[in-house]
Design a protein around this motif. Sequence first.
Motif, PDB file in Angstrom:
ATOM      1  N   ARG A 163       0.837  -1.207   0.000  1.00  0.00           N
ATOM      2  CA  ARG A 163       0.000   0.000   0.000  1.00  0.00           C
ATOM      3  C   ARG A 163       0.869   1.255   0.000  1.00  0.00           C
ATOM      4  O   ARG A 163       0.553   2.248  -0.663  1.00  0.00           O
ATOM      5  N   ILE A 164       1.949   1.210   0.739  1.00  0.00           N
ATOM      6  CA  ILE A 164       2.856   2.357   0.794  1.00  0.00           C
ATOM      7  C   ILE A 164       3.503   2.593  -0.568  1.00  0.00           C
ATOM      8  O   ILE A 164       3.533   3.716  -1.069  1.00  0.00           O
ATOM      9  N   VAL A 165       4.006   1.522  -1.171  1.00  0.00           N
ATOM     10  CA  VAL A 165       4.707   1.656  -2.447  1.00  0.00           C
ATOM     11  C   VAL A 165       3.796   2.226  -3.525  1.00  0.00           C
ATOM     12  O   VAL A 165       4.236   3.016  -4.384  1.00  0.00           O
ATOM     13  N   THR A 166       2.515   1.880  -3.497  1.00  0.00           N
ATOM     14  CA  THR A 166       1.597   2.380  -4.521  1.00  0.00           C
ATOM     15  C   THR A 166       1.329   3.876  -4.397  1.00  0.00           C
ATOM     16  O   THR A 166       0.767   4.476  -5.317  1.00  0.00           O
ATOM     17  N   THR A 167       1.731   4.491  -3.293  1.00  0.00           N
ATOM     18  CA  THR A 167       1.558   5.950  -3.175  1.00  0.00           C
ATOM     19  C   THR A 167       2.726   6.715  -3.772  1.00  0.00           C
ATOM     20  O   THR A 167       2.615   7.927  -3.992  1.00  0.00           O
ATOM     21  N   TYR A 168       3.849   6.050  -4.031  1.00  0.00           N
ATOM     22  CA  TYR A 168       5.043   6.760  -4.497  1.00  0.00           C
ATOM     23  C   TYR A 168       4.779   7.584  -5.752  1.00  0.00           C
ATOM     24  O   TYR A 168       5.230   8.724  -5.874  1.00  0.00           O
ATOM     25  N   GLY A 169       4.071   6.976  -6.697  1.00  0.00           N
ATOM     26  CA  GLY A 169       3.857   7.656  -7.968  1.00  0.00           C
ATOM     27  C   GLY A 169       2.714   8.652  -7.972  1.00  0.00           C
ATOM     28  O   GLY A 169       2.526   9.380  -8.952  1.00  0.00           O
ATOM     29  N   VAL A 170       1.950   8.710  -6.884  1.00  0.00           N
ATOM     30  CA  VAL A 170       0.794   9.611  -6.822  1.00  0.00           C
ATOM     31  C   VAL A 170       1.225  11.031  -6.472  1.00  0.00           C
ATOM     32  O   VAL A 170       0.691  12.008  -7.007  1.00  0.00           O
ATOM     33  N   PHE A 171       2.215  11.134  -5.590  1.00  0.00           N
ATOM     34  CA  PHE A 171       2.595  12.439  -5.052  1.00  0.00           C
ATOM     35  C   PHE A 171       4.019  12.811  -5.454  1.00  0.00           C
ATOM     36  O   PHE A 171       4.923  11.969  -5.425  1.00  0.00           O
ATOM     37  N   TRP A 172       4.185  14.062  -5.817  1.00  0.00           N
ATOM     38  CA  TRP A 172       5.530  14.594  -5.947  1.00  0.00           C
ATOM     39  C   TRP A 172       6.023  14.990  -4.556  1.00  0.00           C
ATOM     40  O   TRP A 172       5.344  14.779  -3.555  1.00  0.00           O
ATOM     41  N   GLN A 173       7.176  15.576  -4.496  1.00  0.00           N
ATOM     42  CA  GLN A 173       7.870  15.805  -3.232  1.00  0.00           C
ATOM     43  C   GLN A 173       7.052  16.619  -2.237  1.00  0.00           C
ATOM     44  O   GLN A 173       6.274  17.505  -2.596  1.00  0.00           O
TER      45      GLN A 173
END
Length: 503
Positions: A13-23
């Motif tokens: 679940r955490i990894v799938t958020t990486y591409g949703v948000f920029w810094q």
Amino acid sequence: MAAAVLIAIGAARIVTTYGVFWQTVDEPVTLAAGMEWLDRGTYTLDQTQPPLARVAVSVGPYADGRQSTEQFRAGALNEGNAILEQGGHYDRTLLLARAGVLPFFILSAFVVWLWARSIVGEGVAVVAVLIYTSLPIVLAHAGLATSDMTITAMLTAYLFALVRTMEAPSIARGVLTGVCAGAALLSNFSAVLFLPAGTIVVVAYYAWTHRSKVTGANTWAPRLLGPAVIGAFVALLTIWTGYRFSPDAAPAFLAGIRSALTNGAGALPNYFLGDVSTRGHMAFFPVAILLKTPLAALALAMAGLIAAFAAIFSGARKWEARLPALLSATLLLCMLTSNNDAGLRQLLPMFPLLAIAAADGARSIMAQRQRLAGRIVVGALLAWLVVSSVMAHPDYLAYFNEAAGQHPERIFLRDDLDSGQDLKRLVSLVKQARIGSVSLAYFGSADPARRGIIASPLAESHPVTGFIAISLWKRYAEEYSWLDRYAPVMTAGKSIWIYHITY
């Protein structure tokens, strides 16, 4: 096996958020400081936090070919942004940086399982892991390239190692406790407050529960002397290692502590219930816990706290069963006098302890006379927790429970709702809606122009027409009250509102 599956699901679940948000606001500075440690062999760019989490964040980008840039002398923020943009691999670099935090999430969840299992057995330990890996605040900060999850994992590991050392002192356990203590102090300077407080509670409570009933003396103390001395030495050696055995390690470490204390004294503006100031509010952390923790988890945690404190006075159950609840309360008390309301993330190390206490609360409910009813209640609460957590995906950072109402932005903002995370969504929305030009007031550390949005700056006190995009921190913490008479027509994620003003 069940606990491992839950931890793996949480990690996914955490990894799938990486591409949703920029810094977010802090991530470039974390990356820049860690890259200096790896690439230049020094640690001078930003000493406001110790190096462990920063190095962990930078290992992936460094191994992938990133290095310090010509922006080094321009400061940590500019250097971090330059590293992120280096070679045109922004998304890849940010993903690799965030991946450096994931092992600490896994470690913290593993310690939750170990600790809960030692207190209440395998079945309830799985419940503790389920609760912990479902908490939105945990999933949020485990997915960011910052130091919050690192201190959470290492402080929890230290406290558990300390409990095991108190029960059965040995040199090996003293060494492990010392490594964990040093790593916690190398993770985030909040450990300078949390670690001594937690140590005092564990030692004092052990001393009280293990005093001789005949003489009142503590006959166990001499057995701890050797492990304690070894542990202290190992902790200092671990810290020195983190500063690359530099002769300036002690001054750098102390300077960082002073800087952290300065920030805690109100160096940054805070927003709480409409008040923007540099002073803290004693009610901030209790309110934040009540509104940003799922209500089901709060209910179970309350049952666990009641069971733990009742056992203290009754003398029932083994001594360490009460410690997660006691330590949760201790960490909260540490933060009540803080002048930094920058976010509940500062209290993230409390949540592994709270998850264990909540699992113990589930046990206490199911142990009542009406066991079937207790199991139904616990099952319903856990189902509610999981559903609310899944529904929050991927916006764990901006999560508020049902008690916060429809306008949580009027309660608190920075790092609990708006940390600059939704710029990518804004760029996508502007392109999809074919908005030609936009006036922008963005709260964040990214350069919107470099990220693909061409906008004119939105002045605070000068009304304009057309499309306006504004971060919630800017909207409520700065002078944009002229927007009060308009309603947003769209939102980019949870933290950026878009207006279309034609008159």
